[in-house]
Each structure stands twice: as structure tokens, then as C-alpha cells.
Design a protein around this motif. Structure first.
Motif, PDB file in Angstrom:
ATOM      1  N   UNK A   1       7.169   4.231  -2.950  1.00 15.32           N
ATOM      2  CA  UNK A   1       6.634   3.578  -1.746  1.00 15.32           C
ATOM      3  C   UNK A   1       5.510   4.447  -1.219  1.00 15.32           C
ATOM      4  N   UNK A   2       4.408   3.812  -0.832  1.00 19.38           N
ATOM      5  CA  UNK A   2       3.274   4.555  -0.284  1.00 19.38           C
ATOM      6  C   UNK A   2       3.714   5.356   0.938  1.00 19.38           C
ATOM      7  N   UNK A   3       3.153   6.553   1.087  1.00 17.41           N
ATOM      8  CA  UNK A   3       3.581   7.473   2.140  1.00 17.41           C
ATOM      9  C   UNK A   3       2.394   7.979   2.951  1.00 17.41           C
ATOM     10  N   UNK A   4       2.501   7.889   4.277  1.00 18.46           N
ATOM     11  CA  UNK A   4       1.539   8.487   5.199  1.00 18.46           C
ATOM     12  C   UNK A   4       2.177   9.753   5.758  1.00 18.46           C
ATOM     13  N   UNK A   5       1.445  10.857   5.730  1.00 14.54           N
ATOM     14  CA  UNK A   5       1.988  12.139   6.191  1.00 14.54           C
ATOM     15  C   UNK A   5       1.013  12.789   7.159  1.00 14.54           C
TER      16      UNK A   5
END
Length: 191
Positions: free
Chosen positions: A136-140
Motif C-alpha cells: 500500500x502506498x505510504x506517506x511519511x
């Protein structure tokens, strides 16, 4: 159609600020804020406060909608004890990942850290690797000391000194909570 965002631990300092900014930026977003207390200082018809242990997948899964677009983990704390670190940092992130996979979310969000004990920073980096491998795409966002919007605690008294040190070393530069919130939201909404 409304966008649905689940925020684990979203009624804390960072979660409230992200929610507030996101509410203003997108009139079509609805929040499901999951915490042990189920209480939130923010009041809006688009905020649904839910009470559950964010380290318990089943407890959270039965409360949230089946059609979720985003899920963000705001839970975490610098902790040297490995068992406490796992409970406060690893377990909520694992719950987020499993929820994201089972609900086929567009993107997950995660708050790391770049200031604090080495065990905390290293532990957060290991969690990021695990989340990135989850499909799943991840924003950090990985802020240093976050200040602003009414935060007054022992850490914020260091902001003036860290601002000076930040001129010479980016890892010590304090970050305004508004910048952290806007950065995370921008990353989440980016295709």
C-alpha cells in the motif's frame, strides 16, 4: 462522494492539527478518529470519534467503515524499553497495515521522527520499511521537534535553541505543526 479517513490516535496534538487542516482543505472528507478515550477537542459533523484499543485489529476493524480511502497512524512515543516501544509504536503500525490491506485503502500515513533516542529513530525506520513492503502506498513525515498551535510542554522550551542549532544542522531544526500537517496531507492526496 465523501472521502473517508481513519486516524489511529488522531485526537492527539499532531492528529488534531492534521484533521483541522484537512477539514479546511477538503469539504468532502470525513474522519473516523480511533483512540482509547474516544474523546476529541475538535468538534465537527464530519468527525466521528470511536473508542478502541488501536493495537487490537479486530476492535478497530469492527468500528470503521468498510470503504476507507486513507488510514493514518499518529500513535507513537520515544521509548527505550523494547516491549513498550513495540506496544506504543509497532503494534499500531501493524494494525494500520492490516486494515489498509483488508480495506484496500489508497494510501497510508505515518509519523516517524528524526530527533530523539537512537532506538526510537531506528525503530521508526524499521516500521517504515515494514509498511513499505505491505503493498500500500505510504506517506511519511519525519519531523524533528514539532511546535506551534498552542503546544506548551517541556520540549517546546528548547525551540529557540534548536532554531539556532538548525541553522547549522537540519536535524535540529524545529518544525511548525502547520508545515507538518500540510506536508502529510499533500503526500496523502498526491496520486
Amino acid at each position: 462522494m465523501m472521502t473517508k479517513a481513519v486516524l489511529l490516535g488522531g485526537n492527539g496534538y499532531l492528529g488534531r492539527n492534521v484533521t483541522d487542516h484537512w477539514l479546511k482543505a477538503d469539504p468532502q472528507v470525513e474522519f473516523y478518529v480511533v483512540s482509547r478515550s474516544g474523546k476529541n477537542q475538535l468538534q465537527d459533523p464530519r468527525i466521528h470519534n470511536l473508542t478502541a484499543d488501536v493495537t487490537d485489529y479486530d476492535a478497530v476493524a469492527k468500528l470503521i467503515p468498510t470503504d476507507v480511502d486513507y488510514i493514518v497512524d499518529f500513535v507513537g512515543a520515544p521509548e527505550k524499553d523494547p516491549e513498550k516501544f513495540k506496544r506504543l509504536n509497532d503494534q499500531p503500525a501493524t494494525v494500520m497495515l492490516h486494515l489498509a490491506q483488508s480495506h484496500h485503502v489508497k494510501k497510508m500515513g505515518f509519523i516517524a521522527g528524526s530527533l530523539g533516542p537512537k532506538t526510537f529513530i531506528k525503530g521508526k525506520q524499521q516500521i517504515i520499511k515494514k509498511l513499505q513492503q505491505g503493498g500500500i502506498s505510504l506517506a511519511v513525515v519525519s519531523p524533528t521537534l514539532v511546535y506551534g498551535n498552542g503546544r506548551r510542554d517541556d520540549m517546546t522550551r528548547w525551540v529557540p535553541l534548536l532554531k539556532v542549532l538548525g541553522i547549522f544542522n537540519k536535524k535540529f531544526r524545529p518544525v511548525d505543526v502547520n508545515d507538518v500537517a500540510n506536508d502529510l496531507i499533500k503526500q496523502l492526496q498526491k496520486g
